[in-house]
Design a protein around this motif. Structure first.
Motif, PDB file in Angstrom:
ATOM      1  N   THR A 229      -6.377 -11.086  -1.531  1.00  0.00           N
ATOM      2  CA  THR A 229      -7.033 -11.228  -0.242  1.00  0.00           C
ATOM      3  C   THR A 229      -8.241 -10.323  -0.201  1.00  0.00           C
ATOM      4  N   TYR A 230      -9.376 -10.872   0.191  1.00  0.00           N
ATOM      5  CA  TYR A 230     -10.611 -10.118   0.212  1.00  0.00           C
ATOM      6  C   TYR A 230     -10.926  -9.678   1.630  1.00  0.00           C
ATOM      7  N   VAL A 231     -11.465  -8.498   1.724  1.00  0.00           N
ATOM      8  CA  VAL A 231     -11.825  -7.935   3.025  1.00  0.00           C
ATOM      9  C   VAL A 231     -13.322  -7.726   3.051  1.00  0.00           C
ATOM     10  N   SER A 232     -13.968  -8.249   4.058  1.00  0.00           N
ATOM     11  CA  SER A 232     -15.411  -8.101   4.148  1.00  0.00           C
ATOM     12  C   SER A 232     -15.773  -6.659   4.468  1.00  0.00           C
ATOM     13  N   VAL A 233     -16.920  -6.229   3.996  1.00  0.00           N
ATOM     14  CA  VAL A 233     -17.378  -4.854   4.188  1.00  0.00           C
ATOM     15  C   VAL A 233     -18.371  -4.825   5.347  1.00  0.00           C
ATOM     16  N   PRO A 234     -18.174  -3.910   6.333  1.00  0.00           N
ATOM     17  CA  PRO A 234     -19.140  -3.807   7.418  1.00  0.00           C
ATOM     18  C   PRO A 234     -20.541  -3.555   6.889  1.00  0.00           C
ATOM     19  N   LYS A 235     -21.540  -4.267   7.415  1.00  0.00           N
ATOM     20  CA  LYS A 235     -22.898  -4.185   6.895  1.00  0.00           C
ATOM     21  C   LYS A 235     -23.479  -2.780   7.020  1.00  0.00           C
ATOM     22  N   ARG A 300      -7.239  -0.219  -2.291  1.00  0.00           N
ATOM     23  CA  ARG A 300      -8.643  -0.439  -1.975  1.00  0.00           C
ATOM     24  C   ARG A 300      -9.146   0.502  -0.879  1.00  0.00           C
ATOM     25  N   ASN A 301      -8.285   1.404  -0.432  1.00  0.00           N
ATOM     26  CA  ASN A 301      -8.692   2.373   0.570  1.00  0.00           C
ATOM     27  C   ASN A 301      -9.567   3.436  -0.080  1.00  0.00           C
ATOM     28  N   VAL A 302     -10.789   3.597   0.405  1.00  0.00           N
ATOM     29  CA  VAL A 302     -11.743   4.506  -0.226  1.00  0.00           C
ATOM     30  C   VAL A 302     -11.256   5.948  -0.180  1.00  0.00           C
ATOM     31  N   TRP A 303     -10.604   6.332   0.916  1.00  0.00           N
ATOM     32  CA  TRP A 303     -10.103   7.697   1.015  1.00  0.00           C
ATOM     33  C   TRP A 303      -9.026   7.964  -0.029  1.00  0.00           C
ATOM     34  N   SER A 304      -8.138   6.992  -0.229  1.00  0.00           N
ATOM     35  CA  SER A 304      -7.079   7.164  -1.236  1.00  0.00           C
ATOM     36  C   SER A 304      -7.675   7.290  -2.632  1.00  0.00           C
ATOM     37  N   ILE A 305      -8.667   6.463  -2.930  1.00  0.00           N
ATOM     38  CA  ILE A 305      -9.321   6.539  -4.237  1.00  0.00           C
ATOM     39  C   ILE A 305     -10.023   7.894  -4.409  1.00  0.00           C
ATOM     40  N   SER A 306     -10.605   8.378  -3.329  1.00  0.00           N
ATOM     41  CA  SER A 306     -11.287   9.677  -3.386  1.00  0.00           C
ATOM     42  C   SER A 306     -10.304  10.804  -3.671  1.00  0.00           C
ATOM     43  N   TRP A 307      -9.139  10.778  -2.994  1.00  0.00           N
ATOM     44  CA  TRP A 307      -8.139  11.812  -3.223  1.00  0.00           C
ATOM     45  C   TRP A 307      -7.577  11.745  -4.638  1.00  0.00           C
ATOM     46  N   MET A 358     -10.220   0.092 -10.062  1.00  0.00           N
ATOM     47  CA  MET A 358     -10.308  -0.336  -8.673  1.00  0.00           C
ATOM     48  C   MET A 358     -11.746  -0.343  -8.170  1.00  0.00           C
ATOM     49  N   VAL A 359     -12.546   0.627  -8.601  1.00  0.00           N
ATOM     50  CA  VAL A 359     -13.952   0.646  -8.207  1.00  0.00           C
ATOM     51  C   VAL A 359     -14.668  -0.583  -8.755  1.00  0.00           C
ATOM     52  N   THR A 360     -14.392  -0.941  -9.996  1.00  0.00           N
ATOM     53  CA  THR A 360     -15.003  -2.130 -10.592  1.00  0.00           C
ATOM     54  C   THR A 360     -14.627  -3.387  -9.835  1.00  0.00           C
TER      55      THR A 360
END
Length: 408
Positions: A229-235, A300-307, A358-360
């Motif tokens: 499932t894809y989630v759109s990114v806020p512009k 896909r949570n950016v905060w989780s990837i950052s941690w 995941m970033v890729t």
């Protein structure tokens, strides 16, 4: 190149560079970034005959020839330098570097759900040689006393001295057979690409990259087996997020492709050749394992990837400390020392690999073909920065010290 790297514990014992082989090899590998630079110029000026498809054929042909010649020439030296090994490794590394900016954009021609399996397949380039390396086996070299007798003109008599020399134990099969297996992998990859490019079934799975980007921006799912499932990114945040993800990719690449491969010998060899071999092999398994995990568990949570990135960075500092303090790193004479250093290396390499995967995927899903190109470019750029830094620290400033031939 991952396959060549897992053979490093065997090569370090047999080539004259010794412990410095890793940092010098890493530098040769990064000089090969001339490959993607040349591809960029040629693709710009002559796009008809230099595109992703033709470039893949060229580089796989080069990889096949280089691996074939390694089988017969890897031991050739000139003035104590493993010149043939470095030159042929350079040929392989051109394939490795160029693939980052060719294979990923090529995958943008297919449905997005195939990107993760592609990364898993890329990871197999480390998995298969790692399993072969485990089967090959390696043992610590023995240090034995050798008696040397020389005649002294001054004393008019023979003088006997005792020196410690290294006796290298042979693995179950030679490096030549290991390179034969690598050659088989390259040829199999070439055949696979031809089938991927020509089979009618594969042609049906291709999509227009521009249309795919439009569909993803609308949250539309491209139907495929186990389609995510894809989630759109806020512009408003998309541009900031785009560069931040590239930054994470760059840092993870600096660490995993540049900094730490160059000092793996200094970090692990003081604990014995067994722990070194195990570390190299398991680190080769870490990338495909991370890709497989990404198939079933996507974060896909950016905060989780950052941690996760921060945690990996902190853990990797222990590996750096063992390398800086080599040949007497922490706990070198204790039973827990080898286990701790192996666990440290495998842990941060695994997490960094998962982050890169995941970033890729996120870049490909939300920004498409061009983002994957820059993802590959940042990956190679990070590897160059890390490698040049470590080459200077190892070979010019002598921050890291060789413990000698006889290991603990």
């Amino acid at each position: 190149m991952t396959g060549l790297w897992v053979e490093l514990p065997v090569l370090v014992q047999r080539l004259p560079e010794g412990w410095a082989l890793a940092s010098q090899l890493a530098l040769f590998l990064q000089v090969a970034n001339i490959g993607p630079i040349a591809y960029g110029f040629l693709h710009h000026w002559w796009p008809r005959w230099m595109n992703e498809r033709s470039a893949t054929h060229y580089q796989l042909a080069l990889g096949s020839v280089s691996t074939l010649m390694l089988i017969f020439m890897w031991t050739w030296t000139v003035n104590g330098i493993s010149l043939a090994f470095f030159i042929l490794s350079f040929g392989l590394s051109i394939v490795d570097c160029t693939s980052s900016v060719v294979f990923l954009p090529f995958m943008a021609n297919f449905k997005s759900c195939y990107l993760t399996p592609y990364l898993v397949g890329e990871g197999l380039s480390g998995l298969v040689p790692s399993l072969v390396a485990i089967a090959q086996g390696i043992e610590n070299p023995e240090c034995i006393n050798e008696t040397l007798t020389s005649y002294s003109d001054d004393l008019k008599m023979n003088i006997t001295s005792f020196v410690m020399v290294q006796r290298v134990k042979e693995p179950r099969f030679s490096p030549e057979w290991f390179f034969v297996i690598l050659l088989g992998m390259v040829l199999f990859s070439w055949l696979s690409f031809i089938l991927l490019d020509k089979l009618p079934f594969c042609q049906k799975e291709k999509v227009d990259p521009s249309k795919k980007k439009e569909q993803l921006s609308l949250g539309t799912e491209l139907k495929c087996i186990s389609a995510p499932t894809y989630v759109s990114v806020p512009k408003k945040s998309s541009r900031i997020l785009y560069f931040y993800l590239l930054f994470l990719q760059g840092w993870a690449s600096i660490a995993t492709f540049g900094i730490f491969p160059a000092i793996q010998t200094y970090s692990c060899l003081p604990y014995g050749d067994g722990p070194f071999h195990l570390t190299v092999t398991l680190c080769g398994l870490a990338y495909p394992a991370a890709c497989l995990l990404a198939m079933f568990c996507e974060v896909r949570n950016v905060w989780s990837i950052s941690w996760m990135t921060l945690a990996s960075t902190l853990v990797s500092t222990y590996a750096m400390a063992t390398a800086v303090l080599s040949p007497n790193p922490p706990l070198v004479d204790s039973a827990i020392g080898p286990y701790l250093v192996v666990t440290c290396w495998v842990s941060f390499m695994f997490v960094f690999s998962y982050v890169k995967t995941m970033v890729t995927i996120m870049l490909g899903d939300h920004w498409g073909h061009r983002a994957l190109f820059w993802c590959g470019a940042v990956t190679q750029g990070g590897a160059v920065v890390g490698t040049l830094l470590m080459f200077l620290l190892v070979n010019v400033f002598n921050v890291f010290h060789d413990g000698g031939e006889c290991l603990s």
